[in-house]
Design a protein around this motif. Structure first.
Motif: not given
Length: 359
Positions: A61, A79, A86
């Motif tokens: 990131k 995540y 994503d």
């Protein structure tokens, strides 16, 4: 990002290396801080793996660890939950269970708490909040003197599914032992089943600490064994001691070693070295494939406690045998069968006044 085990001042250290193969200094210093607090090597390795996952997230990131905010932690939680971090999806199918995610967030909370003490960050981004204390939670001796019955819980905590526990029957245990590839594997599984030891406790046992079998002592004590960074006693029945003695005189004596550990690798380039968890787990996997019985090392510990409970052993005694700090933990390890519940209910009704014929 890679984890490497290196020797520092003669003792092994787990070090996180970045893409340039340079140590990640904050992680190294935090793990060293925990090591000086006598955390177990397996605990340090687990923390290192958790922090590696977080650093991979930060790298992907483009975030800096010392600029993390609660929003960053919330993004990290997503995540951990998603197969594709994503992708925007309506329903997340996590590749990690809730307890694993909560453990990883707890590791992060400890890391940032340490950073906050050193002044590396202004505020711990892994926020906590006061919540009602769960009914089964352990309460300290002076808990009644508190103003309220609330405890601290992480804001980002996810819901945990009930842990699946496999109670191994006597027939299944016989099949498991028959499928063991070596005398060592058979002894290791028997030890876990007959004593309720944790797998790492068993792997850390040393020959010099094990008593000689005494026909007049049905149970002997292996004193002061390593247990999750602490020490406790392990209670071993005579039959198990006899199996250990036979292994020491037999298969173990044929392997040259420069240490005193009971369980050692018995083949390949690692022959003679202390048996590792990964090697023991590989043997377990082969036994599961051979027998078709799905079980783990810790299931044998749960089975030991449940068998004692069904035999009527008091919870305080089981707590001592298992090495639990709190009796509430021992209770969570108990999984009575429906047959046992029916027998207990039948016995109750036989003694109940309601079962007596009315005059």
């Amino acid at each position: 990002m890679e984890l490497h085990t290196v020797a520092v001042h003669g003792s092994p250290r787990v070090i996180l290396l970045d893409d340039r193969m340079a140590p990640v200094r904050p992680v190294f210093r935090y793990l060293e801080f925990l090591r000086l607090k006598n955390r177990a090597p397996s605990t340090l390795a687990s923390y290192a793996q958790d922090l590696k996952t977080y650093w991979v997230f930060l790298s992907q990131k483009g975030y800096a660890y010392d600029e993390a905010t609660p929003a960053t932690i919330n993004e990290y939680k997503a995540y951990l939950q998603s197969n594709d971090p994503d992708a925007l999806v309506l329903y997340l199918e996590s590749v990690r269970c809730g307890s694993t995610i909560n453990r990883m967030l707890s590791t992060l909370k400890g890391f940032y708490g340490w950073c906050e003490l050193l002044g590396a960050v202004e505020l711990n981004p892994v926020l906590s909040q006061a919540v009602a204390m769960p009914p089964g939670m352990h309460k300290g001796m002076l808990h009644h003197a508190r103003r309220d019955s609330r405890t601290v819980q992480g804001v980002f905590k996810v819901k945990e599914s009930p842990r699946r526990v496999r109670i191994v029957t006597d027939e299944e245990m016989s099949a498991i032992l028959d499928a063991a590839n070596s005398e060592r594997d058979k002894l290791l599984l028997s030890l876990l089943y007959m004593t309720g030891a944790r797998i790492q406790e068993a792997l850390d046992l040393q020959i010099g600490s094990i008593p000689i079998p005494d026909q007049f002592a049905p149970v002997s004590v292996v004193e002061n064994i390593k247990s999750k960074g602490k020490r406790r006693d392990l209670y071993v029945p005579l039959r198990c001691l006899e199996l250990i003695d036979a292994y020491i005189i037999g298969g173990r004596a044929d392997i040259a070693t420069d240490h005193d550990f009971l369980f050692v690798a018995d083949h390949g380039p690692w022959r003679g070295r202390k048996l590792t968890y990964n090697a023991a787990y590989d043997s377990l996997t082969r036994i599961r494939e051979k027998t078709g019985i799905s079980f783990g090392f810790h299931d044998l510990r749960h089975t030991f406690n449940t068998n004692l409970a069904e035999a009527g052993v008091d919870v305080a005694v089981r707590q001592l045998l298992l090495g639990h700090a709190h009796a509430s933990t021992t209770d969570r390890y108990t999984h009575l069968s429906s047959k046992r519940a029916c027998e207990a209910l039948e016995s109750y009704w036989e003694r109940s006044v309601m079962s007596c014929p009315q005059s």
